[in-house]
Design a protein around this motif. Structure first.
Motif, short mmCIF file in Angstrom:
data_model
loop_
_atom_site.label_atom_id
_atom_site.label_comp_id
_atom_site.label_asym_id
_atom_site.label_seq_id
_atom_site.Cartn_x
_atom_site.Cartn_y
_atom_site.Cartn_z
N ARG A 51 0.80 -1.23 0.00
CA ARG A 51 0.00 0.00 0.00
C ARG A 51 0.83 1.28 0.00
NH1 ARG A 51 -0.26 -2.31 5.03
NH2 ARG A 51 0.10 -0.99 6.86
N MET A 72 3.52 1.71 -1.96
CA MET A 72 4.39 1.75 -3.13
C MET A 72 4.00 2.77 -4.19
SD MET A 72 5.31 -2.23 -3.15
CE MET A 72 5.28 -2.31 -4.90
N SER A 73 2.91 3.48 -3.97
CA SER A 73 2.55 4.51 -4.95
C SER A 73 3.25 5.83 -4.66
CB SER A 73 1.03 4.70 -4.97
OG SER A 73 0.59 5.13 -3.71
N ALA A 74 3.98 5.89 -3.54
CA ALA A 74 4.68 7.14 -3.18
C ALA A 74 5.87 7.36 -4.11
CB ALA A 74 5.15 7.08 -1.74
N PRO A 75 6.13 8.62 -4.49
CA PRO A 75 7.35 8.87 -5.27
C PRO A 75 8.57 8.63 -4.38
CG PRO A 75 5.92 10.83 -5.18
CD PRO A 75 5.37 9.85 -4.22
N TYR A 91 11.64 6.30 1.33
CA TYR A 91 10.94 5.06 1.64
C TYR A 91 11.32 4.48 3.00
CZ TYR A 91 8.46 4.23 -2.80
OH TYR A 91 7.58 4.28 -3.86
#
Lengths: 468, 203
Positions: B28, B30-33, B38
Motif C-alpha cells: 500500500r 508503493m505509490s509514493a514517489p 521510503y
C-alpha cells in the motif's frame, strides 16, 4: 557432435549478445511488459532524457491498481495518479497501452499469452516476479526490478548471469480434483520457499505434458514461490494449438518457420541438469497452506503439524505463523472456518480456473462473501458467454472487472485485519492481502468449495458426479 | 550511485527467516514517489502498531544508526518490488548479512549499492549470538569478501560481477551503451533469422 543441451541452454544462446569476462551475459529482450508499478523506471529514463529503445516490443497494461468496480471515476487519488502516470508514460513514449477501457485489458501475465504476445523461444521481461508464467510457452521469462526495467526500456537488453538448470519431472496421472496449483504447492512444500533459488526450472514428464496451457501457466507462475526466477515447459502441440490465430502471434509462412524453431526448443536427450527431481502425480492431493509462507502447505486431509523438535528455527517459524494465522498445532485443515473467498490473480484467474470453480458452485449458495475477479476482460467475456458469471452471482459471489485486485490489495481490495480468506492467489505472506489478513492458498476449485461450506474443505466430494 | 570498498557500521541481529518483500514494504505504500523517502515504510507492519506508533519490542525500533542487518534465511523472497531495497537504503542500511536471499531482491540490492552478503548459516548464528544483547560495530571489506565483528571474522559469498559493480558504483545503462554496436548486430541477425519474434501486428 555437440554436447546435449537443455532448453535453458538453447534459449540463453539465442539471446546472448555478449558475455563479460566475469560470466555475466547481456541478453536481448523480445518482449517487455510495463505496468503502473513501472513508474520508478520511467522516472529514471526521464532523468537521463532517454527514449524507449524498442517501442514495438514494449507493451503497457493497467492491472496492479486497476479498480474492479467503477472504472470511470477513481475515488482514491493515489490510485488514480498511478494509472494516470502509466497513461502519460505510455503516451510520451508512444507505447501500446491496454488501458482500463480496453476490451483486451487484464493482468499482464494473462493478457500476454491471450494476445499471442507471449511465444515460445522469446525472452520476456516485466517488473513483476510472476513473469515466470510466460515460461509455460517455452520462453525465457523472468521478473526484474525497477533499475532493470529502466535498463530494458533504454537498451532492450538485460544483464544476467545464467542460472543453474533444474528439472522437476512429474510422472503419472493427477488424481481426481487435483490441479496444477496442487503440484506447485506440493513441490514448494517439499523443497522450501527458497528451495530453487539460483535455478531455472524446467517442468517435464507426462503429467506436465497432459496439462493444458492454463495449468502450465499456473505451475510456471508459482516457480518464484519456490525461489526460482524462471519456470518453463517445452513447447508442444498443446502450445501450438493455444497460439493458433492469436492476433500478435505469427501466421502464414512466419508461423511455419517459427514452429520449426519451436519444436527444437526441447531439452536434448542426455543433457545434464544441476538438479533433477521426480515427483509422482499419484502422491499429490488437493493442497492448502496453513502458514505465512507458501512452503507451509499440506494435503487437505492433514492436520496442522506440531512444531518440529529437531529443527528449532523451523518450529519457531511455524509457531509464529500459527500465531498470526490464529490456528493451533494438531488442528485438522478440513473444517477451518473462513470469512471470505477470493478467486482470481495471474496464478488462477484464467477461463479454465473459473470453469473449475463454477463446477463446484453451480446450483449452490456460498456461505461466506467473496469476489470473483477474472484475469482479463477477455476471460470475463468468455466466462459470461458460458454463463459462469450467473453461477457465481447466483451463489452470492461478486463478479467484477479484471485486475490483480485482492491478490496484492494495491487497488484497495483488501482483506480486513484478522479475517481469513480462502484464496486462489500466490502469496500467503503476512499482510499480503491487507494488514493482518489471514490467507490460505489453494486451487480455485478448493476456494469454491470453501465458499460453499464456509470452511476449508476437500473439494472432491463436492464435484463427485459433476466433473467432466 | 557511489561505489564503495569498505564499510563500518552498527549491526543489528534480526534473527527472523523469510523476511519477504511484503514485510520489507507493504504494497500500500508503493505509490509514493521515491523523493518522499521510503525509509519510513521499512518493515512497517512489523515495527508499527495500528496507530502507526513504533512498537518498543521490535529490535530495529530500540536502536538508532543501524546500517547493517544480520538476518535469517531467504531474506527478500517474493516480489520484484525494488521498493523493498529503497526502504532499506533510505533507512540507512548498507548491507544485509544472511544465509540466503531472494534472487530478484539480491539483484535489486546490487543496483542500489546495498550489499547482500551471503554467509554460512552457522556463521550467521554466531554473529547473531554476538549481537544478541546490543548492536556492535561490523566492518566489511568488499574486495576481500570479509566481515569482522570483534574477534569474529567471516567470509561472505558474492557474485564476482556484483562485487565489481558495487565497488565501482557502476550504472548498467552507461555500461551497456558502450555495446550498442553489438546489440544492433544481434537485433539485425535475430530479425533476419526469427522474424516471427516480432509482434505480428503493428502497435
Amino acid at each position: 557432435m555437440n554436447a546435449p543441451r537443455t532448453m535453458l541452454d538453447k534459449l540463453w544462446a539465442s539471446h546472448e549478445v555478449l558475455r563479460r569476462e566475469d560470466g555475466v551475459s547481456l541478453l536481448w529482450v523480445d518482449r517487455h511488459f510495463v505496468h503502473e508499478g513501472s513508474h520508478h523506471a520511467f522516472a529514471k529514463l526521464a532523468e537521463r532524457g532517454l527514449p524507449v529503445a524498442e517501442t514495438a516490443l514494449t507493451f503497457a497494461v493497467a492491472d496492479h491498481y486497476a479498480p474492479i468496480r467503477s472504472r470511470e471515476r477513481i475515488a482514491d487519488p493515489k490510485i488514480a495518479r498511478m494509472i494516470e502516470t502509466l497513461r502519460n508514460n505510455a503516451s510520451a513514449h508512444t507505447l501500446r497501452i491496454f488501458d482500463l477501457s480496453d476490451p483486451s485489458q487484464g493482468i499482464v501475465h494473462v493478457i500476454g499469452p491471450e494476445l499471442g504476445l507471449t511465444l515460445p523461444g522469446l525472452l520476456i521481461n516485466c517488473g513483476d516476479s510472476h513473469t515466470s508464467t510466460h515460461g509455460a510457452f517455452g520462453a525465457l521469462a523472468f521478473g526484474i526490478g525497477a533499475t532493470e526495467v529502466a535498463h530494458v526500456l533504454a537498451t532492450q537488453t538485460v544483464w544476467q548471469r545464467k542460472p543453474k538448470a533444474m528439472r522437476i519431472n512429474v510422472e503419472g496421472r493427477l488424481g481426481f480434483g487435483v490441479t496444477a496449483k496442487d503440484i506447485a504447492l506440493n513441490w514448494i512444500a517439499q523443497l522450501g520457499s527458497g528451495g530453487a533459488q539460483g535455478h531455472a526450472i524446467e517442468y517435464a514428464g507426462q503429467t506436465i505434458r497432459d496439462l493444458s496451457m492454463e495449468g502450465r501457466m499456473t505451475l510456471c507462475n508459482l516457480s518464484i514461490e519456490g525461489g526460482a526466477r524462471f519456470g518453463m515447459v517445452a513447447p508442444d502441440e498443446v502450445t501450438f494449438a493455444y497460439l493458433e490465430g492469436r492476433e500478435y502471434a505469427p501466421s502464414g509462412a512466419d508461423l511455419q518457420s517459427a514452429r520449426q524453431v519451436w519444436r527444437g526448443l526441447v531439452t536434448d536427450k542426455g543433457a545434464v541438469f544441476d538438479r533433477d527431481i521426480t515427483l509422482s502425480a499419484a502422491d499429490i492431493s488437493p493442497t492448502v497452506t496453513w502458514g505465512t509462507s507458501p512452503e507451509q502447505a499440506l494435503p487437505i486431509t492433514a492436520n496442522i503439524p506440531a512444531p518440529d523438535p529437531v529443527d528449532p528455527a523451523k518450529s519457531n517459524l511455524a509457531r509464529e505463523a500459527l500465531d498470526y494465522m490464529g490456528l493451533a498445532p494438531g488442528q485438522p485443515l478440513d473444517g477451518i472456518p473462513v470469512d471470505q473467498v477470493f478467486i482470481g490473480s495471474c496464478t488462477n484467474g484464467r477461463i479454465e480456473d473459473l470453469r473449475e470453480a463454477a463446477l463446484v458452485l453451480s446450483g449452490r449458495r456460498a456461505r461466506v462473501p467473496g469476489l470473483v475477479v477474472p484475469g482479463s476482460e477477455r476471460v470475463k467475456a468468455q466466462a459470461e458467454a458460458e454463463g459462469l458469471d450467473r453461477i457465481f452471482q447466483d451463489a452470492g459471489l461478486e463478479w467484477t472487472a479484471s485486475g490483480c485486485s485482492m491478490c496484492v490489495g494495491m487497488n484497495g481490495d483488501v482483506v480486513a485485519e484478522g479475517k481469513r480468506c480462502a484464496s486462489s492467489t500466490n502469496r500467503n505472506f503476512r499482510g499480503r492481502q491487507g494488514r493482518g489478513a489471514r490467507t490460505h492458498l489453494m486451487s480455485p476449485a478448493m476456494v469454491a468449495a470453501a465458499a460453499v461450506t464456509g470452511t476449508i474443505t476437500d473439494v472432491r466430494p463436492l464435484i463427485q458426479g459433476r466433473a467432466a | 550511485m557511489a561505489g564503495w570498498s569498505t564499510q563500518k557500521g552498527h549491526a543489528l541481529a534480526l534473527a527472523i527467516d523469510n523476511i519477504d518483500t511484503d514485510q520489507l514494504i507493504p504494497a500500500r505504500f508503493m505509490s509514493a514517489p521515491r523523493s518522499e523517502g521510503y525509509g519510513q515504510y521499512l518493515l512497517h507492519d512489523m515495527r508499527r502498531d495500528d496507530d502507526e506508533q513504533l512498537t518498543a519490542d521490535f529490535p530495529l525500533n530500540r536502536h538508532e544508526g543501524i546500517s547493517i542487518l544480520v538476518a535469517g534465511h531467504n531474506f527478500g523472497s517474493g516480489s520484484s518490488r525494488e521498493a523493498a531495497v529503497y526502504a532499506l537504503v533510505d533507512a540507512g542500511i548498507r548491507a544485509v548479512i544472511a544465509p540466503s536471499f531472494g534472487d530478484i531482491f539480491a539483484n535489486n540490492a546490487i543496483n542500489n549499492g546495498l550489499l547482500p552478503a551471503q554467509v554460512d548459516a552457522q556463521k550467521v548464528m554466531q554473529l547473531q549470538h554476538a549481537l544478541k544483547d546490543a548492536p556492535a560495530q561490523v566492518s566489511i571489506d568488499l574486495p576481500e569478501s570479509r566481515l569482522t565483528l570483534g574477534d569474529i571474522t567471516v567470509t561472505f559469498e558474492l557474485d564476482e560481477g556484483w562485487r565489481v559493480k558495487l565497488i565501482n558504483g557502476w550504472d548498467d545503462i552507461d555500461l551497456t551503451r558502450q555495446h550498442m554496436q553489438a546489440i544492433g548486430a544481434h537485433r539485425k541477425n535475430r530479425n533476419k533469422a526469427a522474424p516471427w519474434a516480432w509482434p505480428n501486428k503493428p502497435n
